[in-house]
Design an enzyme around this catalytic site. Structure first.
Site, PDB file in Angstrom:
ATOM      1  N   GLY A   7       0.812  -1.212   0.000  1.00 48.80           N
ATOM      2  CA  GLY A   7       0.000   0.000   0.000  1.00 48.80           C
ATOM      3  C   GLY A   7       0.843   1.257   0.000  1.00 48.80           C
ATOM      4  O   GLY A   7       0.518   2.243  -0.637  1.00 48.80           O
ATOM      5  N   ARG A  12      16.988  -2.468  17.767  1.00 47.39           N
ATOM      6  CA  ARG A  12      17.240  -3.886  17.550  1.00 47.39           C
ATOM      7  C   ARG A  12      16.647  -4.334  16.207  1.00 47.39           C
ATOM      8  O   ARG A  12      15.553  -3.946  15.840  1.00 47.39           O
ATOM      9  CB  ARG A  12      16.595  -4.686  18.675  1.00 47.39           C
ATOM     10  N   LYS A  20      16.672 -10.662   7.809  1.00 48.32           N
ATOM     11  CA  LYS A  20      16.267 -10.767   6.399  1.00 48.32           C
ATOM     12  C   LYS A  20      15.142  -9.802   6.043  1.00 48.32           C
ATOM     13  O   LYS A  20      15.212  -9.094   5.048  1.00 48.32           O
ATOM     14  CB  LYS A  20      15.836 -12.204   6.084  1.00 48.32           C
ATOM     15  N   THR A  21      14.087  -9.790   6.879  1.00 46.02           N
ATOM     16  CA  THR A  21      12.983  -8.890   6.543  1.00 46.02           C
ATOM     17  C   THR A  21      13.425  -7.438   6.683  1.00 46.02           C
ATOM     18  O   THR A  21      12.992  -6.572   5.922  1.00 46.02           O
ATOM     19  CB  THR A  21      11.736  -9.151   7.421  1.00 46.02           C
ATOM     20  N   GLN A  23      13.400  -4.578   3.762  1.00 47.99           N
ATOM     21  CA  GLN A  23      12.699  -3.294   3.870  1.00 47.99           C
ATOM     22  C   GLN A  23      13.591  -2.150   3.421  1.00 47.99           C
ATOM     23  O   GLN A  23      13.174  -1.262   2.695  1.00 47.99           O
ATOM     24  CB  GLN A  23      12.240  -3.054   5.315  1.00 47.99           C
ATOM     25  N   GLY A  64      11.414  -0.066  14.278  1.00 42.46           N
ATOM     26  CA  GLY A  64      10.652  -0.069  13.014  1.00 42.46           C
ATOM     27  C   GLY A  64      11.491   0.426  11.864  1.00 42.46           C
ATOM     28  O   GLY A  64      12.320   1.317  12.021  1.00 42.46           O
ATOM     29  N   GLU A 122      10.175   2.764   6.672  1.00 42.85           N
ATOM     30  CA  GLU A 122      10.198   4.032   5.952  1.00 42.85           C
ATOM     31  C   GLU A 122      11.560   4.703   5.860  1.00 42.85           C
ATOM     32  O   GLU A 122      11.843   5.408   4.894  1.00 42.85           O
ATOM     33  CB  GLU A 122       9.195   4.997   6.607  1.00 42.85           C
TER      34      GLU A 122
END
Lengths: 732, 472
Positions: A235, A619, A624-625, A629, A693, A696
Site C-alpha cells: 500500500g 534492535r 532478512k525482513t 525493507q 521499526g 520508511e
C-alpha cells in the site's frame, strides 16, 4: 539462539502461500452470487454534473443497477478521527452531490453480473458537465487561493535574524512532484451484508479504522461491521485510510442485496486513492565563520484537495536532525483540483529531506567544508525541538561506517573530476531520519491442547513480514517451534491492532503479543496448580515454563499434556499495551546514505551505480525482513529521485500518465549494487524488544544523496525532482 | 467453444467475447485467482503465465495474460502459478523464491515465479558459459516484472541460485493430451492457412487483425474498446517463416521478436541489442515484426531499423500480393498504405554488405520495459573513414518513423569529422520538429537526436581506452 528466533531471520511464514498463488487477496475471494461493479469516473476536474444518460447502459446485458448522485442512498459523514478509530482522508462521500472536485472522481457506479458487463456498461454512460476552470497545480492553486495554515510548525531562537548575520549563507527553493503510491495490487473492495451485518474484504493497511469509519457512515453499531484484509499487495500509505470506492461498494451491496466486488482500475489509482502531494520548499541556512550552523529555516507549501486538508510536513525532520539555536519550520497548503493527498512512505520526511539534505550539501560547499565532515560536526546530540534526549542515537556511527565501506575518502571533491571512460562519476551523501512511534495495541494468544500456539491481532501484514515476526516472538517466548505457530492478522474480529504505517507495526504489536503470551502462560500455570491439576498444590511462582514444558521438582509436562489432562482446549491470554511515553525521550531512527552516480554527458545518461547505507533502527528483529525493507525503500527512493512524477495537464488538471507504461518505477535493470549495514543497538527505553521499526527510513534522504552525487558529477544542482535527463541536459 | 489444457487438466469453455483477455478468462470464468492483475496493460507482469503452443511443444513462452486474447489459448498447454507445485513439493523456482525472501507483499510473486519458471524450463536454451551470460538471461527473463517492495535483489538471488544449482530429476510433467486447436467462435477467427485467412478477410474486410495483440488488447482494457470480429494471425505457419534469400532474409510478418532474436544475434548484433530492450520478455514473446510495422506508431522500436536497412515489405490480402519498399509504407500519423483486408506477409531484410555497419541506439527514461523517447538506426558502408550508402532513420522525431535525407546527404561520401558533425547536427535540426509529450520534450528529442549523431562520431573516431557502452 536457534535459526527460528528473533534476530537470526527465519524464512517468511507466508512464503509458500505466496509462491504457489494460494495467498488470497481481496479480489481473489469467491462469494456466491457476487456482482461486479465498475466506476464511471469524472473526465473534468472542476464543475458540476448537469446530466447523466443512463438508458443505453441500463439496457445492456447483465446490468443490475447504476448508482449516481440522484439515487445513491443517504449516508453519514465519519468524524474522521484517528484516535476515534474512524479516520478517512477524503471525508466527502461518493455521489454526495453533483459537484466535481477532481479528475477521476466517481460520478456513477455500474453493477452487473459480470466484470466485463459492468465495464462495458460503464463505458456506455454519458455524463454532461458544466465545467469550471480547474486549479491544476501548486502554482495555479497559490494564484487562486493563496495558502492555508498547516500543522507541525516549530520555531526556536530567531532564524531570520541569525540568517541575516550569518557568515556563509544559502537560500534555495526545492520542489517535488506528485507521486502516486502504485502498490502492485490495486485497491479493491468486496462487500456483503449477511444478516444485516456489513462484512468487507478490503485491501487495507488499517482494518480497525475502516471498520470505525464504515460504522459511522452506515450508522451501524461497531460490532455489526467486520473488515478483513488477510493479504495486501502492499500500500505504501495509500491503503491506510478507506477511500470512496469502499463506501460505494458497500452501499451498492446493501441496495441490491448481493455481494459486490469493486476493483479500482490502475488508471484511477492515480486519482481517487490518494497521492504524495506536490511540494515547494524554501530553505535558508547560515553558518558562522567556522561553518557552524547558526540559522535553519525550512518553509514549505504542499497541495491539498478542495474537499479536505492534508499537510505534508516537510520540515518534520528539520526540527531535530542538526544542532542549531535558530530554527524556523513552517508548513502551509494550497487547494488544487486533485483528489485528497495522503501519506506515502515516509510522509513529510521523504520530500522534506530531499530539500534539507540538498540544502545542507549546498551550505557545506558554500562554507568550504566536506559534506560528511559538516554533518558529523553538527548532528544534534539531543532533540533540541523538544528539549529531550534521544532514546538512542548512533547517527555518527552510521555515517562513519557507511563512508568507510563506500570509500568516501577517495572522493576528489572537485566537480566532474572523477572519470571512467566516457562516464563521469559522482559521489553524494545524505542523512536519513524517521520518527519511532508506538501505539496502543491489543492481542490474543492461546497455548492449545494440540501443542500449537495461536496469536491474533487486528493489525495487518502488508508484505513487511508481520506474520513472521509475530510468529518469531511466540517462538522466543514459548520455545515452541515455528511449524507449530499459527498467526492470524487483518480481521477486525481480532483484538484491536494498529494501522500498518508509520513504521510502528513492529514496535506496537510485539509488546502486546508478548504480554498476551505471558498472560497465557500464567493462565496455564494457574490452571495446572488447581485442585485436580497435574501440579496440584504447587506454588505458581515456583512452577517453571521453558520450551513449552511446565516443570517443578523434576516433574515435567508439556503444556499440551497439561491441557489435555484437564480436558481444556487451551490457556489464553489477552493483553493491552500502551503507546510510548513521549515525555522523557525523543524516539527517532537514524541513518546515512552514500550514492555513486555515473553520468554520460553525451547521452545525458544518468544511472545510480552503487548505494551504501547504514541504518540505526534499534534492535533488528529479523535480519532478512529488515534488510528487505531497507533495500526496497532505497530502490523506491531511486524511483523518487529519477523517475516518479504524476503529471497533470495544466489546462484540465487531468492526470496524463495514469498507467505503469508512463508512470515509471524502477525495474530490475535499474537496480544498483546495494550494501546495507544494520547497526542493531537495542533501544530498550522505547520498548522491551528495543526495536524501532524500519519500513520508511530507507527512502528518506536517498533522493538528496542522488542529487548531491549528480552535482558532484555534473556541476548541475537539480532542485526539482525527478532528476531527469532533460533537466541535466538543459543545465549542461 | 474454446479448449486448451490448464495445468495438465483439459479445459473446455464457452467462447468468450473477442476482446476478452486470458487473464479475465482464468480469474473470472475459471476461478483461478493465483494469477494477478496489476495493470491490464502488459507493463507489470503480475499476470505472467506460460504457454506452450502446439507447434513448439517443448518451449515455454512467458506472456502477459492481461493482454493475451483468451482465444489464443486454443490448443495450447497453459501453466499458471497454481500448476507448479506437485502435491507438497514446490517447484525449484518456488523453493528458491522462498529461500531467498524474494516475496514481500507477494502480489507480483506469481508473475515472477512464472517468468523464472519459463527461464528454468527452457534452460537448455540458456548457454551458461559464464556468469555474465547467465545474469543477462536472468535480466531478460525478468525484464517485464515490476516489484514495488523488494528492490529486486532477493529475486535476482533466487534466480541465480535456481539456475546454478543442479537439481535432481523432477517427476515428469504428465502432459495431458492437448485438445486440437479448434476455436468455433464466429467473432474471433483463427485461420490456419492463407486461403482460410483470405476467406476471412473477404467476409470481414473491416475486422481488425490481431497478431501479438499487445496494442489492441491495451485498447480493449484501457479504452474499453469492444470488437464485433477479430481475425487472428498467430496460427498461420506461412507468417512465421524465416528463410534465407539471395539478397537477405525473408521474415514472416507473424514472427515474434523473441523468435527473431537468434537471427539478430547472429547476423545483426545491433538489432539484437535493441531487441533485448524492446518492451519486455513477455512482450517480445507476443509482439510481431508485422504488428510493430502495421500499427505505424511513431515510436515503434523496429521500423527505423528496417528503414535504415532499406527493407521491403510483402503485402497480401484483398488487394493481392505486392512488394514495396518500407520507405513508401507510412503515410502519416498511424496511417499506412495497407488498406482494409490486407496484411503484412513478410519483411525482406537485406543482408549487411561487406563493410556495412548498423548502429541502433534507443533512448528511454528507464532502461527496460519502456517506450523510446528517441531511437536512431543508422547504416552505412565504412571504407577507411569514409561513409557511403548512408541511411539514417529515427523514431520519436516525426509523426511516423522517418528517415533523415538531409542528414544522410551531409554524411554521404564523407568522413565524419568534427566539422561534418556540426553540419550534421544542423541538418538534423532543420529536418525534424519532434513530438512534445510525457515521454520527452521536443527540445530534449532534438538535442538527444543530435547527440546520437555525436555518439556515432565518437564511435567512428574511437579514442583507445574509452569503453563503449552497450546501452543508452
Amino acid at each position: 539462539m536457534s535459526d527460528q528466533t528473533l534476530g537470526a531471520g527465519p524464512k517468511r511464514i507466508d512464503g509458500r502461500l505466496k509462491v504457489t498463488g494460494q495467498a488470497t487477496y481481496t479480489a481473489d475471494h469467491q462469494l456466491d452470487n457476487k456482482a461486479h461493479a465498475y466506476g464511471v469516473f469524472s473526465t473534468i476536474s472542476r464543475g458540476r454534473i448537469t446530466g447523466l444518460a443512463l438508458e443505453v447502459a441500463r439496457n445492456m446485458p447483465g446490468v443490475i443497477e447504476i448508482f449516481h448522485h440522484g439515487n445513491f442512498p443517504a449516508l453519514h459523514h465519519t468524524p474522521s478521527s484517528m484516535a476515534g478509530g474512524n479516520k478517512v482522508e477524503e471525508t466527502r462521500l461518493p455521489f454526495e452531490d453533483e459537484r466535481i472536485y477532481y479528475d477521476g472522481q466517481f460520478v456513477a457506479l455500474v453493477v452487473a453480473e459480470r466484470f466485463d458487463q459492468a465495464r462495458a456498461a460503464a463505458q456506455a454512460v454519458t455524463v454532461r458537465y458544466e465545467e469550471e476552470t480547474p486549479r491544476a497545480n501548486l502554482e495555479q492553486g497559490l494564484t487562486a487561493h493563496g495558502t492555508r495554515e498547516g500543522k507541525g510548525n516549530h520555531s526556536r531562537g530567531n532564524a531570520k535574524q541569525a540568517f541575516e548575520s550569518g557568515t556563509h549563507r544559502m537560500e534555495a527553493t526545492y520542489t517535488t512532484p506528485v507521486e502516486t503510491h502504485n502498490p502492485m495490487e490495486m485497491h479493491a473492495t468486496l462487500a456483503h451484508w449477511p444478516n444485516g451485518r456489513l462484512q468487507v474484504f478490503e485491501s487495507s493497511q488499517g482494518v480497525v479504522q475502516q471498520k470505525g469509519a464504515m460504522a459511522k457512515i452506515f450508522n451501524l453499531a461497531p460490532h455489526k461491521v467486520e473488515v478483513i484484509s488477510t493479504f495486501i499487495g502492499s500500500g505504501f500509505g495509500s491503503k491506510l485510510w478507506m477511500w470512496p470506492h469502499a463506501v460505494a461498494a458497500a452501499a451498492a451491496s446493501r441496495e441490491i442485496g448481493r455481494p459486490v466486488e469493486l476493483v479500482v482500475p490502475r488508471s484511477q489509482m492515480f486519482t481517487t486513492t490518494g497521492h504524495r502531494p506536490e511540494t515547494k520548499q524554501t530553505l535558508k541556512l547560515a553558518t558562522d565563520e567556522q561553518g557552524r550552523l547558526v540559522a535553519l529555516s525550512h518553509h514549505s507549501i504542499s497541495n491539498t484537495s478542495c474537499t479536505d486538508q492534508y499537510v505534508e510536513t516537510c520540515g518534520s525532520v528539520t526540527k531535530s536532525l542538526y544542532s542549531c539555536d535558530n530554527v524556523s519550520v513552517d508548513h502551509r497548503t494550497t487547494q488544487v483540483n486533485r483528489g485528497t493527498p495522503t501519506s506515502m512512505r515516509a510522509p513529510g520526511a521523504a520530500p522534506g529531506l530531499f530539500a534539507l539534505e540538498s540544502a545542507v550539501d549546498e551550505m557545506a560547499l558554500a562554507a568550504g567544508i566536506d559534506p560528511l565532515t559538516f554533518r558529523l560536526d553538527q548532528f544534534a546530540d539531543r532533540d533540541e525541538s523538544q528539549d529531550l534526549p534521544f532514546s538512542s542515537n548512533h547517527i555518527r556511527e552510521t555515517a562513519e561506517r557507511a563512508a568507510e565501506r563506500f570509500g568516501w575518502h577517495q572522493r576528489n571533491p572537485k566537480i566532474k573530476s572523477m572519470r571512467e571512460g566516457r562516464e563521469i562519476i559522482g559521489y553524494g551523501m545524505a542523512a536519513c531520519n524517521w520518527e519511532a512511534l508506538k501505539r496502543p495495541c491489543d492481542a490474543h494468544v492461546a497455548l492449545r491442547a494440540d501443542g500449537t500456539v495461536y496469536a491474533s491481532c487486528a493489525t495487518q501484514d502488508i508484505g513487511t513480514g508481520t506474520y513472521t515476526i509475530v510468529a518469531q516472538t511466540l517462538v522466543e517466548l514459548t520455545g515452541v517451534p515455528f511449524e507449530r505457530i499459527e498467526v492470524e492478522l487483518g480481521d477486525t474480529s481480532y483484538p484491536k491492532g494498529p494501522i500498518s504505517g508509520g513504521s510502528w507495526t513492529t514496535a506496537t504489536t510485539l509488546p502486546a503479543i508478548a504480554e498476551a503470551t505471558r498472560h497465557a502462560i500464567m493462565e496455564l500455570k494457574t490452571r495446572a496448580v488447581r485442585s485436580g491439576g497435574p501440579f496440584d498444590g504447587v506454588d505458581v511462582a515456583s512452577l517453571n515454563f521453558e520450551n513449552g514444558v511446565l516443570s517443578h521438582n523434576g516433574k515435567q509436562m508439556s503444556f499440551a499434556e497439561v491441557l489435555s489432562s484437564m480436558k481444556l482446549a487451551n490457556a489464553e491470554g489477552d493483553a493491552h499495551t500502551e503507546g510510548a511515553d513521549t515525555s522523557k525521550y525523543s524516539y527517532r531512527s537514524f541513518g546515512t546514505h552514500f550514492v555513486e552516480v555515473r553520468w554520460d554527458p553525451l547521452l545525458a545518461n544518468l544511472r545510480v551505480a552503487r548505494v551504501v547505507s547504514a541504518i540505526d533502527v534499534g534492535r533488528v528483529m529479523n535480519e532478512k525482513t529488515a534488510r528487505n525493507q531497507v533495500e526496497g525503500a532505497i530502490v523506491m527512493g531511486l524511483g523518487m529521485a529519477m523517475f516518479e512524477h504524476t503529471e497533470y495537464d495544466p489546462r484540465t488538471a487531468r492526470v496524463v500518465n495514469n498507467n505503469y507504461a508512463e508512470y515509471l518505477v524502477p525495474v530490475h535493470a535499474d537496480q544498483p549494487e546495494i550494501d546495507v549495514i544494520l547497526l542493531d543497538y537495542p533501544d530498550t527505553a522505547f520498548n522491551e524488544f528495543g526495536a524501532r521499526g524500519i519500513g520508511e527510513i530507507g527512502i528518506t534522504g536517498l533522493a538528496a544523496a542522488v542529487a548531491n552525487a549528480v552535482y558532484h558529477a555534473t556541476g548541475i544542482r537539480v532542485r526539482d525532482l525527478p532528476i531527469t535527463k532533460e533537466r541535466l541536459m538543459a543545465g549542461a | 467453444m474454446l479448449s486448451f489444457t490448464l495445468n495438465d487438466h483439459p479445459v473446455q469453455c464457452k467462447s468468450p467475447a473477442p476482446e476478452t483477455s486470458a487473464l479475465t478468462l482464468l480469474r473470472t470464468t475459471l476461478g483461478q485467482c493465483g494469477t494477478k492483475e496489476g495493470c491490464a496493460s502488459g507493463d507489470c507482469g503480475a499476470c505472467t503465465i506460460t504457454i506452450t503452443s502446439p507447434e513448439a511443444p517443448g518451449r515455454y513462452k512467458s506472456v502477459n495474460a492481461c493482454i493475451l486474447p483468451a482465444h489464443q489459448l486454443a490448443g495450447c498447454h497453459v501453466t499458471t502459478v497454481e500448476g507448479l507445485a506437485k502435491e507438497t513439493q514446490l517447484h525449484p523456482v518456488q523453493q528458491a523464491m522462498v529461500e531467498h525472501h524474494a516475496s514481500q507483499c507477494g502480489f507480483c510473486t506469481p508473475g515472477i515465479v512464472m517468468s523464472l519458471y519459463a527461464l528454468y524450463e527452457n534452460r537448455q536454451e540458456v548457454d551458461m558459459v559464464d556468469d555474465s551470460h547467465l545474469d543477462h538471461r536472468i535480466e531478460q527473463a525478468l525484464s517485464g516484472n515490476l516489484c514495488r517492495c523488494t528492490g529486486y535483489r532477493p529475486i535476482r538471488d533466487a534466480a541465480r541460485a535456481v539456475m546454478t544449482t543442479p537439481s535432481g530429476p523432477r517427476p515428469a510433467q504428465d502432459k495431458a493430451p492437448v485438445p486440437p486447436a479448434v476455436s468455433t467462435a464466429r467473432d474471433y477467427l483463427l485461420p490456419t492457412s492463407l486461403s482460410d485467412l483470405h476467406a476471412c478477410l473477404a467476409r470481414h474486410p473491416d475486422a481488425p487483425l490481431v497478431a501479438g495483440g499487445t496494442d489492441l488488447m491495451v485498447e480493449a482494457n484501457a479504452r474499453l474498446r469492444t470488437f464485433d470480429t477479430l481475425i487472428d494471425l498467430t496460427r498461420l505457419p506461412e507468417l512465421k517463416q524465416i528463410m534465407p534469400l539471395q539478397e537477405g532474409w525473408y521474415i514472416g510478418g507473424g514472427v515474434t521478436f523473441e523468435a527473431l532474436l537468434p537471427l539478430a544475434e547472429k547476423h545483426y548484433p545491433a538489432l539484437a541489442e535493441l531487441l533485448y530492450r524492446l518492451g519486455s520478455r513477455q512482450i517480445r514473446e507476443q509482439a510481431t515484426v508485422g504488428g510493430n510495422i502495421a500499427n505505424a506508431s511513431p515510436i515503434g522500436d523496429t521500423p527505423p531499423i528496417w528503414l535504415a536497412l532499406n527493407a521491403e515489405l510483402i503485402l497480401d490480402g484483398l488487394s493481392g500480393e505486392r512488394r514495396l519498399p518500407l520507405d513508401e509504407f507510412f503515410t502519416g500519423y498511424r496511417t499506412t498504405v495497407l488498406g482494409a483486408g490486407n496484411y503484412i506477409k513478410a519483411l525482406i531484410l537485406p543482408s549487411l554488405a561487406r563493410h556495412q555497419a548498423l548502429w541502433v541506439w534507443k533512448l528511454s527514461k528507464r532502461r527496460d520495459d519502456d517506450i523510446s523517447a528517441v531511437l536512431m538506426a543508422a547504416s552505412a558502408t565504412v571504407t577507411g573513414d569514409r561513409l557511403d550508402h548512408v541511411r539514417i532513420a529515427f523514431g520519436g522525431m516525426a509523426a511516423t518513423p522517418a528517415r533523415a535525407p538531409a542528414l544522410e546527404q551531409v554524411l554521404e561520401g564523407h568522413r565524419l569529422t568534427a566539422a561534418r558533425l556540426a553540419m550534421a547536427r544542423q541538418a538534423l535540426a532543420e529536418e525534424f520538429t519532434p513530438l512534445d509529450d510525457v515521454r520527452a520534450s521536443s527540445t530534449y528529442r532534438r538535442i538527444a537526436a543530435g547527440n546520437l549523431i555525436e555518439r556515432l562520431y565518437w564511435h567512428l573516431n574511437a579514442v583507445p581506452g574509452h569503453k563503449e557502452l552497450t546501452h543508452a
